[in-house]
Design a protein around this motif. Structure first.
Motif, mmCIF file in Angstrom:
data_model
loop_
_atom_site.group_PDB
_atom_site.id
_atom_site.type_symbol
_atom_site.label_atom_id
_atom_site.label_comp_id
_atom_site.label_asym_id
_atom_site.label_seq_id
_atom_site.Cartn_x
_atom_site.Cartn_y
_atom_site.Cartn_z
ATOM 1 N N ARG A 1 -11.244 0.026 -17.587
ATOM 2 C CA ARG A 1 -10.928 -1.154 -18.512
ATOM 3 C C ARG A 1 -11.877 -1.420 -19.384
ATOM 4 N N ILE A 2 -13.115 -1.454 -19.102
ATOM 5 C CA ILE A 2 -14.372 -1.657 -19.831
ATOM 6 C C ILE A 2 -14.291 -0.660 -20.888
ATOM 7 N N TYR A 3 -13.968 0.282 -20.799
ATOM 8 C CA TYR A 3 -13.985 1.784 -21.576
ATOM 9 C C TYR A 3 -12.779 1.662 -22.521
ATOM 10 N N ARG A 4 -11.607 1.052 -22.175
ATOM 11 C CA ARG A 4 -10.388 0.633 -23.042
ATOM 12 C C ARG A 4 -10.804 -0.286 -24.020
ATOM 13 N N GLU A 5 -11.702 -1.398 -23.539
ATOM 14 C CA GLU A 5 -12.096 -2.259 -24.587
ATOM 15 C C GLU A 5 -13.228 -1.993 -25.631
ATOM 16 N N VAL A 6 -14.025 -1.239 -24.984
ATOM 17 C CA VAL A 6 -14.921 -0.602 -25.904
ATOM 18 C C VAL A 6 -14.618 0.207 -27.021
ATOM 19 N N ARG A 7 -13.515 0.798 -26.621
ATOM 20 C CA ARG A 7 -12.974 1.819 -27.672
ATOM 21 C C ARG A 7 -12.200 0.919 -28.960
ATOM 22 N N GLN A 8 -11.964 -0.231 -28.682
ATOM 23 C CA GLN A 8 -11.386 -0.979 -29.701
ATOM 24 C C GLN A 8 -10.383 -0.506 -30.555
ATOM 25 N N ARG A 9 -9.243 0.206 -29.828
ATOM 26 C CA ARG A 9 -8.272 0.608 -30.599
ATOM 27 C C ARG A 9 -7.448 -0.603 -31.085
ATOM 28 N N LEU B 1 -4.922 8.198 -9.111
ATOM 29 C CA LEU B 1 -4.834 9.187 -8.090
ATOM 30 C C LEU B 1 -5.816 9.111 -6.828
ATOM 31 N N VAL B 2 -7.264 8.720 -7.330
ATOM 32 C CA VAL B 2 -8.212 8.839 -6.314
ATOM 33 C C VAL B 2 -7.916 7.288 -5.594
ATOM 34 N N GLY B 3 -7.411 6.266 -6.184
ATOM 35 C CA GLY B 3 -6.825 5.093 -5.269
ATOM 36 C C GLY B 3 -6.141 5.606 -4.295
ATOM 37 N N LEU C 1 -14.228 7.261 11.275
ATOM 38 C CA LEU C 1 -14.836 7.888 10.153
ATOM 39 C C LEU C 1 -13.736 7.947 9.130
ATOM 40 N N PHE C 2 -12.551 8.419 9.407
ATOM 41 C CA PHE C 2 -11.294 8.266 8.479
ATOM 42 C C PHE C 2 -11.181 7.131 7.875
ATOM 43 N N VAL C 3 -11.403 6.124 8.636
ATOM 44 C CA VAL C 3 -10.733 4.648 8.042
ATOM 45 C C VAL C 3 -11.782 4.230 6.968
ATOM 46 N N PHE C 4 -13.007 4.617 7.327
ATOM 47 C CA PHE C 4 -14.275 3.994 6.395
ATOM 48 C C PHE C 4 -14.213 5.031 5.123
ATOM 49 N N VAL C 5 -14.176 6.428 5.311
ATOM 50 C CA VAL C 5 -14.207 7.217 4.084
ATOM 51 C C VAL C 5 -12.956 6.719 3.198
ATOM 52 N N GLY C 6 -11.672 6.540 3.924
ATOM 53 C CA GLY C 6 -10.762 6.004 2.910
ATOM 54 C C GLY C 6 -10.785 4.707 2.154
ATOM 55 N N LEU C 7 -11.589 3.808 2.957
ATOM 56 C CA LEU C 7 -11.895 2.667 2.327
ATOM 57 C C LEU C 7 -13.007 2.652 1.131
ATOM 58 N N ASN C 8 -13.884 3.552 1.391
ATOM 59 C CA ASN C 8 -14.918 3.919 0.401
ATOM 60 C C ASN C 8 -14.093 4.526 -1.004
ATOM 61 N N THR C 9 -13.280 5.430 -0.425
ATOM 62 C CA THR C 9 -12.726 5.987 -1.756
ATOM 63 C C THR C 9 -12.016 4.923 -2.448
ATOM 64 N N LEU C 10 -11.336 4.181 -1.837
ATOM 65 C CA LEU C 10 -10.440 3.030 -2.384
ATOM 66 C C LEU C 10 -11.312 2.129 -3.401
ATOM 67 N N GLY C 11 -12.520 2.094 -2.549
ATOM 68 C CA GLY C 11 -13.447 0.989 -3.172
ATOM 69 C C GLY C 11 -13.978 1.735 -4.651
ATOM 70 N N LEU C 12 -14.296 2.829 -4.630
ATOM 71 C CA LEU C 12 -14.772 3.845 -5.612
ATOM 72 C C LEU C 12 -13.721 3.658 -6.857
ATOM 73 N N ALA C 13 -12.498 3.953 -6.464
ATOM 74 C CA ALA C 13 -11.282 3.894 -7.299
ATOM 75 C C ALA C 13 -11.217 2.690 -8.252
ATOM 76 N N LEU C 14 -11.562 1.443 -7.209
ATOM 77 C CA LEU C 14 -11.362 0.097 -7.888
ATOM 78 C C LEU C 14 -12.502 -0.145 -8.936
ATOM 79 N N ILE C 15 -13.735 0.429 -8.636
ATOM 80 C CA ILE C 15 -14.644 0.365 -9.597
ATOM 81 C C ILE C 15 -14.310 1.150 -10.635
ATOM 82 N N GLY C 16 -13.688 2.089 -10.451
ATOM 83 C CA GLY C 16 -13.217 2.897 -11.601
ATOM 84 C C GLY C 16 -12.346 2.419 -12.426
ATOM 85 N N GLU C 17 -11.575 1.749 -11.752
ATOM 86 C CA GLU C 17 -10.424 0.993 -12.493
ATOM 87 C C GLU C 17 -11.191 0.039 -13.487
#
Ligand code: UDP
Ligand code: MG
Length: 323
Positions: free
Chosen positions: A302-310, A242-244, A282-298
């Motif tokens: 994934r790391i979190y999913r691996e760490v859980r070791q289900r 959603l953030v992305g 400003l809007f373009v950059f704020v948007g790109l920033n948010t997208l970057g944040l979401a990518l890092i979050g993604e």
């Protein structure tokens, strides 16, 4: 985590049904619960055990549970956490200790009538892996029901198993499902959703629901929010997505706005002060920033999913020489 298992005075035969009950400050409900469970389960004519997990109660719950264990050493076991770890952790601990082929969970506050257990087990024996109860006439406030509606919707989408009532803890599971759950070592989870990941056939039957007559609900607004947030983040990356999307939307908005200003400039002339152009950039950059944040979050997700070791898969049967 130190938990203590009260010794069983005589080793009893392996039970067929294990009932697992998380208990957090339920002193007013335990003796009635114990009586009703013993009555219902004895009538079923199957070997059974009841495992109470005291989730760090600060009232007399543990004394009462010890009393129940002394009264019915063959059937009632009790584990004690040394602090409050949460309802689902308590159930995990109960599952680890349980020996039955069929596991039943329910709440200790008598909102889930123990008398429904035989129906759940009968349904399970028709060949289901998990049988959930859904509370036909749920006796809770709107404030408690609304988050549940949301959870039911999201969980049905995420796990691909449509259930009416993910929140109802009156449920029965086959041993195989619990064995898989026992391989999940995650610190925050939600058992009904986890069970669905490991169940092939899931059924749901209507069960009764009573108002909480004694003691208080252990879920205040904050704890409820946290549980639901755990659920969303533990089973999907939806929040990050959603953030992305938001980032992309904001960036596009800025881009279109800039384009509009550019065209306007050609036909109408420059706007005064160039403030809007600044906003567009400003809007373009704020948007790109948010997208970057979401990518890092993604990636963190994934790391979190691996760490859980289900366990990544569960093999039900193998045919051929190796089986
Ligand atoms: N519970 C628990 N640990 C907690 C909170 C709750 O073991 O931190 C138990 C509680 O004793 C009860 C069940 O979980 O047996 C459900 O709790 P409650 O009835 O308060 O929840 P509600 O019905 O309000 O959703
Ligand atoms: Mg309750």
């Amino acid at each position: 985590m130190s938990n203590q298992v009260l010794p069983l005075s005589v080793p009893s035969p392996a039970p067929y049904i294990s009932v697992v009950i998380p208990v957090f400050n339920e002193e007013d409900n335990l003796s009635e619960l114990g009586d009703r469970l013993m009555r219902t389960l004895s009538a079923m004519d199957r070997a059974f055990e009841i495992i109470f997990v005291d989730d760090g109660s600060t009232d007399r719950s543990w004394q009462l549970l010890s009393g129940l264990n002394r009264q019915h050493p063959q059937n009632i076991r009790a584990l004690q956490f040394h602090r409050n770890f949460g309802q689902h952790q308590a159930i995990f601990a109960g599952f680890q200790a349980a020996r039955g082929q069929v596991m039943v969970t329910l709440d200790a506050d008598l909102q889930n009538p123990p008398e429904e257990i035989p129906r759940l087990v009968a349904k399970l024996e028709e060949g289901y892996d998990t049988v959930g109860g859904w509370r036909e006439n749920r006796r809770d406030s709107v404030f408690r029901k609304f988050p549940s509606m949301l959870v039911n919707y999201v969980m049905s989408r995420v796990t691909g198993v449509k259930l009416r009532d993910y929140g109802c803890m009156l449920r029965a599971y086959r041993r195989e499902v619990i064995d898989s759950i026992n391989q999940c070592h995650e610190s925050s989870s939600f058992i009904p959703a986890l069970a669905n990941l490991f169940s092939q056939k899931v059924a749901e039957i209507p069960v009764g629901h009573a108002e909480r007559e004694r003691g208080q609900s252990k879920y205040g607004l904050f704890k409820l929010l946290r549980l639901n947030f755990d659920l969303m983040t533990g089973f999907s990356n939806l929040p990050i997505h959603l953030v992305g999307f938001m980032g992309v939307a904001i960036a596009l908005l800025g881009l279109f706005f800039g384009l509009f200003l550019f065209i306007r400039r050609i036909f109408v002339g420059p706007e005064v002060g160039g403030l809007f152009t600044l906003f567009a950039i400003l809007f373009v950059f704020v948007g790109l920033n948010t997208l970057g944040l979401a990518l890092i979050g993604e990636y963190v997700g994934r790391i979190y999913r691996e760490v859980r070791q289900r366990p990544r898969y569960v093999i039900r049967q193998t045919l051929g020489p190796d089986s």
